[in-house]
Design a protein around this motif. Structure first.
Motif, PDB file in Angstrom:
ATOM      1  N   LEU A 198       0.852 -55.854  33.182  1.00 54.37           N
ATOM      2  CA  LEU A 198       0.643 -54.750  34.134  1.00 54.37           C
ATOM      3  C   LEU A 198      -0.212 -53.666  33.486  1.00 54.37           C
ATOM      4  CD1 LEU A 198       4.350 -54.450  35.329  1.00 54.37           C
ATOM      5  CD2 LEU A 198       2.433 -55.425  36.628  1.00 54.37           C
ATOM      6  N   PRO A 199      -0.777 -52.762  34.284  1.00 50.57           N
ATOM      7  CA  PRO A 199      -1.454 -51.617  33.671  1.00 50.57           C
ATOM      8  C   PRO A 199      -0.474 -50.909  32.734  1.00 50.57           C
ATOM      9  CG  PRO A 199      -1.819 -51.649  36.036  1.00 50.57           C
ATOM     10  CD  PRO A 199      -0.820 -52.719  35.756  1.00 50.57           C
ATOM     11  N   GLU A 200      -0.943 -50.550  31.545  1.00 51.38           N
ATOM     12  CA  GLU A 200      -0.021 -50.053  30.523  1.00 51.38           C
ATOM     13  C   GLU A 200       0.666 -48.746  30.923  1.00 51.38           C
ATOM     14  OE1 GLU A 200      -1.533 -51.153  26.735  1.00 51.38           O
ATOM     15  OE2 GLU A 200      -0.501 -49.496  25.768  1.00 51.38           O
ATOM     16  N   ASP A 201       0.042 -48.008  31.836  1.00 51.15           N
ATOM     17  CA  ASP A 201       0.636 -46.733  32.222  1.00 51.15           C
ATOM     18  C   ASP A 201       1.407 -46.811  33.552  1.00 51.15           C
ATOM     19  OD1 ASP A 201      -1.579 -47.130  33.779  1.00 51.15           O
ATOM     20  OD2 ASP A 201      -2.387 -45.102  33.543  1.00 51.15           O
ATOM     21  N   ALA A 202       1.655 -48.034  34.049  1.00 48.77           N
ATOM     22  CA  ALA A 202       2.414 -48.150  35.310  1.00 48.77           C
ATOM     23  C   ALA A 202       3.780 -47.484  35.137  1.00 48.77           C
ATOM     24  CB  ALA A 202       2.579 -49.621  35.694  1.00 48.77           C
ATOM     25  N   GLY A 203       4.111 -46.580  36.033  1.00 49.18           N
ATOM     26  CA  GLY A 203       5.387 -45.870  35.955  1.00 49.18           C
ATOM     27  C   GLY A 203       5.448 -44.800  34.875  1.00 49.18           C
ATOM     28  N   LEU A 204       4.335 -44.551  34.205  1.00 51.46           N
ATOM     29  CA  LEU A 204       4.358 -43.638  33.050  1.00 51.46           C
ATOM     30  C   LEU A 204       3.336 -42.516  33.177  1.00 51.46           C
ATOM     31  CD1 LEU A 204       4.670 -46.197  30.095  1.00 51.46           C
ATOM     32  CD2 LEU A 204       6.416 -44.623  30.928  1.00 51.46           C
ATOM     33  N   ASN A 205       3.066 -42.134  34.403  1.00 51.01           N
ATOM     34  CA  ASN A 205       2.002 -41.143  34.583  1.00 51.01           C
ATOM     35  C   ASN A 205       2.492 -39.705  34.635  1.00 51.01           C
ATOM     36  OD1 ASN A 205      -0.463 -42.620  34.590  1.00 51.01           O
ATOM     37  ND2 ASN A 205       0.345 -43.677  36.395  1.00 51.01           N
ATOM     38  N   GLN A 206       3.681 -39.460  34.067  1.00 45.33           N
ATOM     39  CA  GLN A 206       4.191 -38.092  34.053  1.00 45.33           C
ATOM     40  C   GLN A 206       3.390 -37.254  33.064  1.00 45.33           C
ATOM     41  OE1 GLN A 206       5.955 -40.789  33.075  1.00 45.33           O
ATOM     42  NE2 GLN A 206       7.132 -41.217  34.910  1.00 45.33           N
ATOM     43  N   TRP A 207       2.933 -36.076  33.520  1.00 45.74           N
ATOM     44  CA  TRP A 207       2.301 -35.137  32.593  1.00 45.74           C
ATOM     45  C   TRP A 207       3.388 -34.247  32.012  1.00 45.74           C
ATOM     46  CZ3 TRP A 207      -2.637 -35.055  30.750  1.00 45.74           C
ATOM     47  CH2 TRP A 207      -3.442 -36.074  31.251  1.00 45.74           C
ATOM     48  N   PRO A 208       3.173 -33.741  30.813  1.00 46.91           N
ATOM     49  CA  PRO A 208       4.222 -32.946  30.172  1.00 46.91           C
ATOM     50  C   PRO A 208       4.531 -31.675  30.951  1.00 46.91           C
ATOM     51  CG  PRO A 208       2.474 -33.544  28.624  1.00 46.91           C
ATOM     52  CD  PRO A 208       1.984 -33.905  29.974  1.00 46.91           C
ATOM     53  N   SER A 209       5.804 -31.241  30.863  1.00 50.75           N
ATOM     54  CA  SER A 209       6.157 -29.918  31.400  1.00 50.75           C
ATOM     55  C   SER A 209       6.319 -29.000  30.213  1.00 50.75           C
ATOM     56  CB  SER A 209       7.458 -30.000  32.184  1.00 50.75           C
ATOM     57  OG  SER A 209       8.482 -30.497  31.355  1.00 50.75           O
TER      58      SER A 209
END
Ligand SMILES: NC(=O)c1ccc[n+]([C@@H]2O[C@H](COP(=O)([O-])OP(=O)(O)OC[C@H]3O[C@@H](n4cnc5c(N)ncnc54)[C@H](OP(=O)(O)O)[C@@H]3O)[C@@H](O)[C@H]2O)c1
Length: 335
Positions: free
Chosen positions: A322-333
């Motif tokens: 899968l695309p390596e960032d699938a489900g992991l596109n959260q930007w830092p808070s």
């Protein structure tokens, strides 16, 4: 394509909770089972109230979850995972977040984890899960031992210099961790009044991540010293790397930029990193300073994400193509 069915064993802990949170937002995954020990029988949101309204799943006893999943995430204490893995289906993928299968030398593992290993014959099936140094092997793997939080931060901080043989060693790595690194159960040295205003070192020479860092850096001469910092999330490492030769200008910074070009989760900069700039995200910020024959590399991660749950999902994405960032596109808070 049908979705990947994922079970999370240890879903009531800090890391397991973050694995569940990320997987519930993953476009290709259905979470099918949540395993717990003391929390068995409770609804997910009784323990992870941040996920209220997201799913009706309840925690089941860990030993009752043996099928109905294509991939098992294990976020159990070390010493538990190596007892559970032999009972999982042979054809299932396993992503272990504990330290049980990370080291390839049994004597080193048993010396650092202070117990006999219960399933050493399975260790060789595990690929070390830090994708930026091990992506090709992860693509072929069925079982992954996800890199530890301190280890991930230190390894990715030092790897470009070690790989390019620019380090003259020994490398001294000074690490700081927030209190969530100790898990959800309070202990004498981890509860709030003890930790909140405190700063102290622990386990000189003997921390479990020392052999893990050495192993991933090809046996490099490494001294690692961890500290407890008064913050909840975050791992910060400062790595002092003596250089084999004095670099020209910004050559070390350029070396890092080139080593991590194309990496979605590694952000290289000049000077210090900051745990507040990666919080809640799968990023590692790697900051570079160099003068004369010394480089100082500053690594910052969220221990629960790039140091655990996020990196585990990143490994799963690679295992499934899968695309390596699938489900992991959260930007830092930042707060
Ligand atoms: N925290 C971090 O920053 C971090 C980062 C990377 C890796 N890790 C690794 O991830 C694993 C989980 O860490 P964590 O911080 O999430 O720990 P935690 O908050 O204490 O969670 C432990 C989980 O394991 C379950 N469990 C099953 N058998 C257990 C037993 N005998 N004793 C205690 N808990 C048991 C617990 O269930 P009940 O609560 O229902 O009993 C809970 O779901 C550890 O191996 C840790 O080294 C942690």
């Amino acid at each position: 394509m049908s979705k990947i069915r994922a079970a999370v064993l240890g879903a009531s802990g800090y890391i397991g909770g973050e694995v569940v949170r990320l997987l519930l937002g993953h476009p290709e995954v259905d979470v099918t089972a949540l395993g717990a020990r003391e929390s068995a029988g409770k609804a997910l949101d009784e323990i992870q109230p941040n996920l209220r309204g997201r799913t009706d799943l309840r925690f089941k006893p860990i030993e009752e979850i043996r099928d109905g999943a294509d991939v098992f995430f294990l976020s159990l204490p070390h010493g538990e995972a190596h007892r559970v893995v032999p009972a999982l289906p042979r054809d299932a993928k396993v992503i272990d977040l504990s330290g049980d299968f990370r080291l390839s030398d049994r004597a080193t593992w048993e010396a650092h984890y202070k117990m006999p290993h219960a399933a050493w014959e399975l260790q060789r099936e595990f690929v070390y899960g830090v994708p930026e140094i091990n992506r090709a092997r992860l693509r072929e793997s069925r079982r992954v031992a996800v890199g530890g939080c301190f280890a991930t931060c230190a390894i990715l901080s030092c790897w470009p210099l070690v790989k390019e043989k620019r380090s003259a060693g020994p490398i001294v790595i000074d690490g700081k961790t927030g209190s969530s690194g100790s898990g959800a159960k309070p202990g004498e040295k981890t509860h709030h009044p003890f930790r909140a205003g405190a700063f102290f070192a622990y386990e000189p020479f003997h921390h479990r991540h020392t052999p893990e860092i050495r192993q991933a850096l090809g046996g490099a001469d490494v001294l690692f010293q961890p500290h407890s910092a008064p913050m909840v999330r975050g791992v910060f490492t400062t790595s002092y790397v003596p250089l084999a030769a004095e670099p020209d200008g910004d050559a070390i910074l350029e070396l890092y930029r080139s080593a991590y070009a194309g990496e979605k989760f590694v952000r290289v900069g000049k000077g210090t990193s900051n745990v507040a700039h990666v919080r809640g995200s799968n990023f590692i910020d790697v900051g570079v300073a160099a003068r004369g024959r010394m480089a100082i590399i500053f690594g910052a991660i969220d221990n629960l994400i790039k140091g655990g749950a996020g990196q585990a999902v990143q490994c799963m994405n690679i295992m499934y193509g899968l695309p390596e960032d699938a489900g992991l596109n959260q930007w830092p808070s930042i707060i």
